[in-house]
Design a protein around this motif. Structure first.
Motif, PDB file in Angstrom:
ATOM      1  N   ILE A  71      -9.365   5.084  -1.651  1.00  0.00           N
ATOM      2  CA  ILE A  71      -8.333   5.346  -0.527  1.00  0.00           C
ATOM      3  C   ILE A  71      -7.847   4.306  -0.147  1.00  0.00           C
ATOM      4  O   ILE A  71      -7.162   4.194   0.879  1.00  0.00           O
ATOM      5  N   ALA A  72      -9.176   3.284  -0.007  1.00  0.00           N
ATOM      6  CA  ALA A  72      -8.666   2.486   1.301  1.00  0.00           C
ATOM      7  C   ALA A  72      -7.899   1.524   1.044  1.00  0.00           C
ATOM      8  O   ALA A  72      -6.693   1.465   2.012  1.00  0.00           O
ATOM      9  N   ARG A  73      -7.473   1.417  -0.168  1.00  0.00           N
ATOM     10  CA  ARG A  73      -6.292   0.410  -0.375  1.00  0.00           C
ATOM     11  C   ARG A  73      -5.239   0.523   0.066  1.00  0.00           C
ATOM     12  O   ARG A  73      -4.507   0.394   0.344  1.00  0.00           O
ATOM     13  N   SER A  74      -5.211   2.474  -0.514  1.00  0.00           N
ATOM     14  CA  SER A  74      -3.654   3.531  -0.299  1.00  0.00           C
ATOM     15  C   SER A  74      -3.342   3.372   1.200  1.00  0.00           C
ATOM     16  O   SER A  74      -2.583   2.895   1.498  1.00  0.00           O
ATOM     17  N   LEU A  75      -4.471   4.061   1.671  1.00  0.00           N
ATOM     18  CA  LEU A  75      -4.461   3.250   3.624  1.00  0.00           C
ATOM     19  C   LEU A  75      -3.624   2.153   4.307  1.00  0.00           C
ATOM     20  O   LEU A  75      -2.977   2.205   4.465  1.00  0.00           O
ATOM     21  N   ALA A  76      -4.662   1.545   3.397  1.00  0.00           N
ATOM     22  CA  ALA A  76      -3.692  -0.045   4.254  1.00  0.00           C
ATOM     23  C   ALA A  76      -2.348  -0.276   3.723  1.00  0.00           C
ATOM     24  O   ALA A  76      -1.665  -0.566   4.339  1.00  0.00           O
ATOM     25  N   ALA A  77      -2.192  -0.139   2.504  1.00  0.00           N
ATOM     26  CA  ALA A  77      -0.837   0.005   1.432  1.00  0.00           C
ATOM     27  C   ALA A  77       0.611   0.863   2.887  1.00  0.00           C
ATOM     28  O   ALA A  77       1.636   0.299   2.825  1.00  0.00           O
ATOM     29  N   GLU A  78       0.144   1.351   3.426  1.00  0.00           N
ATOM     30  CA  GLU A  78       0.631   1.968   4.173  1.00  0.00           C
ATOM     31  C   GLU A  78       1.092   2.538   5.596  1.00  0.00           C
ATOM     32  O   GLU A  78       1.212   2.797   6.261  1.00  0.00           O
ATOM     33  N   GLY A  79       0.106   0.439   5.889  1.00  0.00           N
ATOM     34  CA  GLY A  79      -0.229  -0.223   7.444  1.00  0.00           C
ATOM     35  C   GLY A  79      -1.389   0.448   8.190  1.00  0.00           C
ATOM     36  O   GLY A  79      -1.183  -0.121   9.104  1.00  0.00           O
ATOM     37  N   ALA A  80      -2.161   1.404   7.270  1.00  0.00           N
ATOM     38  CA  ALA A  80      -3.374   1.796   8.469  1.00  0.00           C
ATOM     39  C   ALA A  80      -4.333   0.356   8.881  1.00  0.00           C
ATOM     40  O   ALA A  80      -4.241  -0.311   7.895  1.00  0.00           O
ATOM     41  N   ARG A  81      -4.978   0.580  10.113  1.00  0.00           N
ATOM     42  CA  ARG A  81      -5.773  -0.524  10.245  1.00  0.00           C
ATOM     43  C   ARG A  81      -6.836  -0.039   9.810  1.00  0.00           C
ATOM     44  O   ARG A  81      -7.673   1.549  10.010  1.00  0.00           O
ATOM     45  N   LEU A  82      -7.359  -0.678   9.164  1.00  0.00           N
ATOM     46  CA  LEU A  82      -9.544   0.136   8.300  1.00  0.00           C
ATOM     47  C   LEU A  82     -10.323  -0.608   8.977  1.00  0.00           C
ATOM     48  O   LEU A  82     -10.212  -1.792   9.241  1.00  0.00           O
TER      49      LEU A  82
END
Length: 75
Positions: A21-32
């Motif tokens: 999930i974290a990788r998917s969010l990062a791929a969409e530009g989210a800061r994690l």
């Protein structure tokens, strides 16, 4: 990037489904902020890979949760 400028805190994100999930969010530009336990070197590599920070907050401790949430507001 759908999530550019957005923040995400993903619990259990140092392995398994949480990491996916974290990788998917990062791929969409989210800061994690990643949250979870594990080998410190592996977690450091994940943070580098995803441009993330890490919180090892224990989610059974309300004070640690509050501190993690405060940190999430600052990324």
């Amino acid at each position: 990037m759908f999530l550019a400028g957005k923040r995400a805190l993903v619990t259990g994100s140092t392995s398994g489904i949480g990491l996916a999930i974290a990788r998917s969010l990062a791929a969409e530009g989210a800061r994690l902020i990643l949250n979870g336990f594990g080998d410190a070197a592996v977690i450091a590599e994940l943070c580098e890979e995803l441009g993330a920070t890490h919180s090892g907050a224990d989610l059974t401790d309300p004070a640690q949760i509050a501190a993690m949430m405060d940190a999430a507001g600052e990324i």
